[in-house]
Design an enzyme around this catalytic site. Structure first.
Site, PDB file in Angstrom:
ATOM      1  N   GLU A 160     -23.585  35.648   3.675  1.00 18.40           N
ATOM      2  CA  GLU A 160     -23.751  36.865   3.287  1.00 18.40           C
ATOM      3  C   GLU A 160     -24.809  36.373   2.214  1.00 18.40           C
ATOM      4  O   GLU A 160     -24.639  36.283   1.405  1.00 18.40           O
ATOM      5  CB  GLU A 160     -23.190  38.241   2.156  1.00 18.40           C
ATOM      6  CG  GLU A 160     -21.976  38.622   3.144  1.00 18.40           C
ATOM      7  CD  GLU A 160     -21.036  39.831   2.192  1.00 18.40           C
ATOM      8  OE1 GLU A 160     -21.711  40.153   0.643  1.00 18.40           O
ATOM      9  OE2 GLU A 160     -19.771  39.935   2.213  1.00 18.40           O
ATOM     10  N   GLU A 182     -14.457  38.200  -0.722  1.00 16.96           N
ATOM     11  CA  GLU A 182     -15.149  37.912  -1.626  1.00 16.96           C
ATOM     12  C   GLU A 182     -13.615  37.756  -2.676  1.00 16.96           C
ATOM     13  O   GLU A 182     -13.498  38.815  -4.106  1.00 16.96           O
ATOM     14  CB  GLU A 182     -16.240  39.177  -2.401  1.00 16.96           C
ATOM     15  CG  GLU A 182     -17.547  38.260  -1.856  1.00 16.96           C
ATOM     16  CD  GLU A 182     -18.624  39.018  -1.785  1.00 16.96           C
ATOM     17  OE1 GLU A 182     -18.771  39.781  -3.220  1.00 16.96           O
ATOM     18  OE2 GLU A 182     -19.914  38.904  -1.363  1.00 16.96           O
TER      19      GLU A 182
END
Ligand code: GAL
Length: 679
Positions: free
Chosen positions: A320, A163
């Protein structure tokens, strides 16, 4: 043995394609567990049908406990164990969070906020994206990872960092300032050009030397909006450049595809993913239901459609999501029975061929110990495991869907740059916000059963009959021309307020608002007349507007509705101009839900886009393969629902007709053979 994936632009490069099934995957953090637990974990992963496991996402401190000292023994063992069990690996480069020694030895790698505050280690991602020392140390690890595991048969995907930009996207330190200046030199060439672009004649901001140019650090008054916009562009590019650096190291050592997990979500806006997407071998997104929003499910659909836009319409990977509650919202809501399957299928319906979770086993310690997992604290005895097993079984039945593409006749033009710029300081109203306006139209189209592609300004719009352009505050001339061309080519185009106002330097377009669209819409705005926070105004159509109104002067357009009250009373509120074989519509206010629905019904009718009035709690989306259509119907409400779709329901295995009700809370994926095979 795993067959390495080959890079091809022809085929969707997603794990589903490689395995022939909708991939079920998860993050796994074996560093947190004794090795005896690993064996139980792997046995249970097999029992659940886990195909793909992301490891080493936060592995750096374990792999390099001290400068210059590497220890890969545990990572070797877990990789081999997973491989022996036939589980493929999405291998993290491990660089997302440096070990504590890095900040001690090199405090200059820590990121700085706009007011000079340093972000200390102790959380995660405490590094400056422009730090050369951080990059050197991280690439040392990536080199070792690539050399050691580049040809490991279990590895099917490289997962760069994690991320990127989640916590450290904007850094204002001196090294970032130097990198910002270098970036500006490339963009503008000369200081003169920079002064012109930023409008520095204003407030004595003119630069006489490059060294005077700074990031937009905290000031006592409003800053320079053009400087802020460029800093956001630079910051997005700085992280992309970092991604490229890791990728280059991996490509020299491995043929395995490389990606990273994007955050296409309402609470992160710092990366322009349209510029990132071409650099990723496959598009992977992280998405969590955000209960701070009024309609979290509508936002899920928006995120999934935008992720598909990044994938150019092809299948993508949900890298995710959570099985139930997260641990980072003010109130962390657990999912209700069946919600795990419904939300996961919400992503599959909109193009995901791979569903992965954070994480496999719920942590016992650390900031995420209350975060849900495929294997929750209650183990296999509790309801959480039952929900995971149920989802896995449903995904198994959806193999025919793999590789099919979502079919959409409507588009919504989305722009990170417009999001950044529209919400800057010193605008006519702080209430006029970019993302809520984009969400509003997307949500209403979802309620009408209209599937929408989210596309970048300037994208090819030729295949769309209906195009919605919400609050496109900034855009280039070429992008404006492509929207006008779509209208004259036959599309119905809707533009919503505060669009086309400035050029790419956030400078007002001359000649009257909305400069970029004045001609297309056949009108001029004389005055913005924003509304107070709670105020609403009636329109002659019966709709209500809030947040925004304006005095519109029509030059060459039909007035469909006017403001009947408020500061713009009697002025046009909704207009239409026939353009070529299409039309350009404009709304001069933020319409309420009923107003948006009524307008879209009319626009869908005009543009021959079929609607199915399912309402706000249902998803209906069709994916198409050369031989069949797969219509996903996800009923998020408790009540049964009847939808006009007949065929074989892959979820239940039953044949359904138009009158078979879909039970409350259930899902159906109806496969229908295409008579026009391949068209
Ligand atoms: C993501 C992150 C994961 C985990 C997860 C929790 O942002 O990549 O490591 O923190 O959130 O929801």
């Amino acid at each position: 043995m795993t067959t390495p994936l080959t890079l091809s632009h022809e085929q969707p490069l997603v794990p589903g394609w490689a395995t022939g099934t909708i991939t079920l995957g998860c993050d796994y953090n074996p560093e947190q567990w004794d090795e005896t637990v690993w064996h139980d974990d792997i046995a249970l992963m097999r029992e659940l049908g886990v195909d793909l496991v992301a490891i080493n996402i936060f592995g750096w401190a374990q792999l390099q406990p001290q400068p210059g000292e590497f220890d890969f023994a545990r990572l070797d063992r877990i990789l081999d164990l997973l491989h022996a069990a036939g589980i493929r690996v999405n291998l993290g480069t491990g660089t997302s969070s440096p070990p504590p020694w890095l900040a001690r030895v090199h405090p200059e790698t820590l990121p700085q906020a706009a007011d000079g505050t340093i972000a200390w280690p102790g959380g995660r991602q405490a590094w400056c994206p422009s730090s050369s020392v951080f990059r050197e140390k991280a690439l040392e690890l990536v080199t070792a990872m690539g050399d050691r595991y580049g040809a490991h048969p279990a590895v099917m995907l490289w997962h760069v960092s994690n991320e990127l930009g989640c916590h450290n996207a904007l850094c204002f330190c001196d090294e970032s300032a130097r990198a910002f200046r270098d970036w500006l030199r490339v963009r503008y060439g000369t200081l003169e050009a920079l002064n012109a672009a930023w409008g520095t004649a204003f407030w004595s901001q003119r630069f006489g030397a490059w060294d005077d140019v700074l990031p937009p650090r905290a000031t006592r008054s409003a800053g320079n909006p053009a400087q802020l916009l460029d800093f956001k562009r630079f910051s997005s590019d700085a992280l992309l450049d970092y991604y490229r650096a890791e990728t280059a190291v991996l490509r020299e050592r491995s043929e395995v595809p490389v990606t990273t997990n994007l955050m296409v979500t309402a609470h992160i806006q710092t990366q322009d993913y349209f510029s990132w997407a071409p650099e990723l071998d496959l598009i992977a997104n992280d998405h969590y239901l955000d209960h701070r929003l009024a309609d979290p499910l509508a936002e899920l659909a928006f995120s999934a459609d935008l992720t598909r836009g990044l994938a150019q319409g092809g299948p993508w990977m949900l890298m995710e999501t959570s099985t139930s509650a997260v641990s980072w919202q003010p109130v962390n809501h657990a999912k209700r029975s069946g919600e795990l399957t419904r939300t996961a299928l919400g992503h599959v319906a909109r193009g995901a061929d791979s569903i992965c979770f954070f994480q496999w086993r719920a942590s016992r310690s650390g900031a995420e110990k209350f975060h849900s997992a495929l294997l929750p604290h209650s183990g296999t005895a509790g309801e959480g495991w039952v929900q995971s097993v149920e989802l896995s079984a449903v995904l198994d039945r959806l193999s025919p869907v793999v590789g099919s593409r979502v079919h959409a006749r409507a588009a919504l033009v989305f722009s990170w740059e417009a999001w950044w710029a529209a919400e800057g300081d010193s605008q006519p109203s702080r209430l006029m916000r970019y993302l809520p306006e984009a969400h509003r139209y997307h949500r209403a189209m979802r309620a009408l059963g209209v599937t929408v592609d989210l596309v970048a300004p300037g994208a090819d719009l030729s295949r769309y009959s209906l195009i919605v352009v919400p609050t496109l505050y900034t855009l280039t001339d070429a992008e404006a021309a492509s929207i006008a061309q779509a209208a004259s080519g036959g599309a119905t185009v809707l533009i919503t307020p505060f669009s086309g106002i400035v050029d790419e330097n956030d400078a007002i377009r001359a000649g009257g608002y909305p400069g970029a669209f004045r001609e297309l819409l056949g009108l001029t705005i004389d005055e913005f007349r924003p509304l107070a926070a709670e105020a609403t105004v009636a329109l002659s159509s019966g709709a209500r507007g809030s947040i925004w109104s304006e005095s519109v002067r029509v030059v060459d357009a039909e007035v469909i509705a006017t403001f009947v009250e408020g500061p713009a009373a009697a002025s046009p509120a909704l207009t239409r101009r026939a353009v070529g074989s299409g039309a350009a519509w404009y709304t001069a206010t933020v319409l309420d839900d009923d107003g948006v629905l009524a307008l879209l019904r009319r626009l869908c009718a005009d543009s021959d886009v079929p609607i199915v009035e399912v309402g706000f709690d249902v998803d209906i989306v069709t994916r198409r393969s050369p031989s069949a259509d797969f219509t996903f119907i996800i009923n998020h409400r408790d009540l049964p629902l009847t939808v006009p779709v007949a065929g074989l329901d892959l979820v239940s295995g039953e044949t359904v007709d138009d009158a078979t009700p879909l039970a409350g809370g259930s899902v159906r994926v109806v496969m229908t053979e295409r008579s026009d095979r391949g068209a």
